[in-house]
Scaffold this active site. Structure first.
Site, PDB file in Angstrom:
ATOM      1  N   PRO A  67      -4.935 -43.618  56.867  1.00 33.71           N
ATOM      2  CA  PRO A  67      -4.227 -44.879  56.633  1.00 33.71           C
ATOM      3  C   PRO A  67      -3.192 -45.108  57.730  1.00 33.71           C
ATOM      4  O   PRO A  67      -2.537 -44.161  58.174  1.00 33.71           O
ATOM      5  CB  PRO A  67      -3.567 -44.672  55.265  1.00 33.71           C
ATOM      6  CG  PRO A  67      -3.460 -43.192  55.115  1.00 33.71           C
ATOM      7  CD  PRO A  67      -4.634 -42.614  55.854  1.00 33.71           C
ATOM      8  N   HIS A  68      -3.090 -46.345  58.174  1.00 34.39           N
ATOM      9  CA  HIS A  68      -2.166 -46.641  59.269  1.00 34.39           C
ATOM     10  C   HIS A  68      -1.689 -48.076  59.208  1.00 34.39           C
ATOM     11  O   HIS A  68      -2.342 -48.937  58.621  1.00 34.39           O
ATOM     12  CB  HIS A  68      -2.831 -46.370  60.624  1.00 34.39           C
ATOM     13  CG  HIS A  68      -4.099 -47.132  60.823  1.00 34.39           C
ATOM     14  ND1 HIS A  68      -5.307 -46.689  60.307  1.00 34.39           N
ATOM     15  CD2 HIS A  68      -4.359 -48.292  61.460  1.00 34.39           C
ATOM     16  CE1 HIS A  68      -6.252 -47.561  60.636  1.00 34.39           C
ATOM     17  NE2 HIS A  68      -5.708 -48.541  61.327  1.00 34.39           N
ATOM     18  N   ALA A  69      -0.509 -48.302  59.831  1.00 32.72           N
ATOM     19  CA  ALA A  69       0.068 -49.646  59.865  1.00 32.72           C
ATOM     20  C   ALA A  69       1.121 -49.710  60.961  1.00 32.72           C
ATOM     21  O   ALA A  69       1.679 -48.691  61.367  1.00 32.72           O
ATOM     22  CB  ALA A  69       0.697 -49.991  58.519  1.00 32.72           C
TER      23      ALA A  69
END
Length: 156
Positions: A67-69
């Protein structure tokens, strides 16, 4: 470019034995851990992660989810790692549940840096021996050592 993930995990949380029953619960717990070290509100991190997941699952196969942002308030790319005691369904490309989670946050304007960091994490996590070592690690210190001393390779 560094051949390990110690630069991304420097200051980031490592959760060696997380118990969760759903992807959203994993994202919530990881967001809280990342908020504690980045001082970005947990709600903002979780919202950005869930928004990214709506575009498609970040589960890349072999039990790994990334997960990344990109977020305002994050000053440099930072990662957090969790090993789930029981694998969770993340709609992975190989349809297998995931137990290794590497969350990556980057500054809002860091398009290229964010992608380079994400590619590095993906390359390192692609190593089957590394995944096996992470799954058998006994504590946070051992996980940090494993993720800090791995040479990237093309092994699958």
């Amino acid at each position: 470019m560094a051949k390990d993930l110690s630069d991304l995990l420097n200051g980031g949380p490592v959760l060696p034995a997380l118990t969760c029953t759903s992807a959203k619960q994993v994202f919530t717990r990881m967001s809280a851990a990342m908020a504690a070290v980045t001082h970005v509100p947990e709600r903002e991190i979780l919202s950005a992660i869930l928004e990214r997941e709506q575009l498609g699952s970040t589960a890349v196969g072999h039990g790994v989810v990334l997960p990344h942002a990109r977020l305002e308030g994050v000053t440099q790319p930072i990662g957090g790692f969790a090993r789930l005691l029981t694998p969770v369904n993340f709609d992975s490309v190989d349809e297998q549940p995931c137990d290794l989670v590497f969350m990556l946050l980057a500054p809002d304007g860091a398009g290229a840096d964010h992608l380079r960091a994400l590619a590095k994490v993906a390359r390192v996590m692609r190593q089957s021996e590394l995944r096996d070592e992470l799954r058998s690690a006994e504590d946070e210190q051992e996980i940090r050592m494993i993720l800090g001393n791995q040479v990237t390779s093309t092994a699958a």
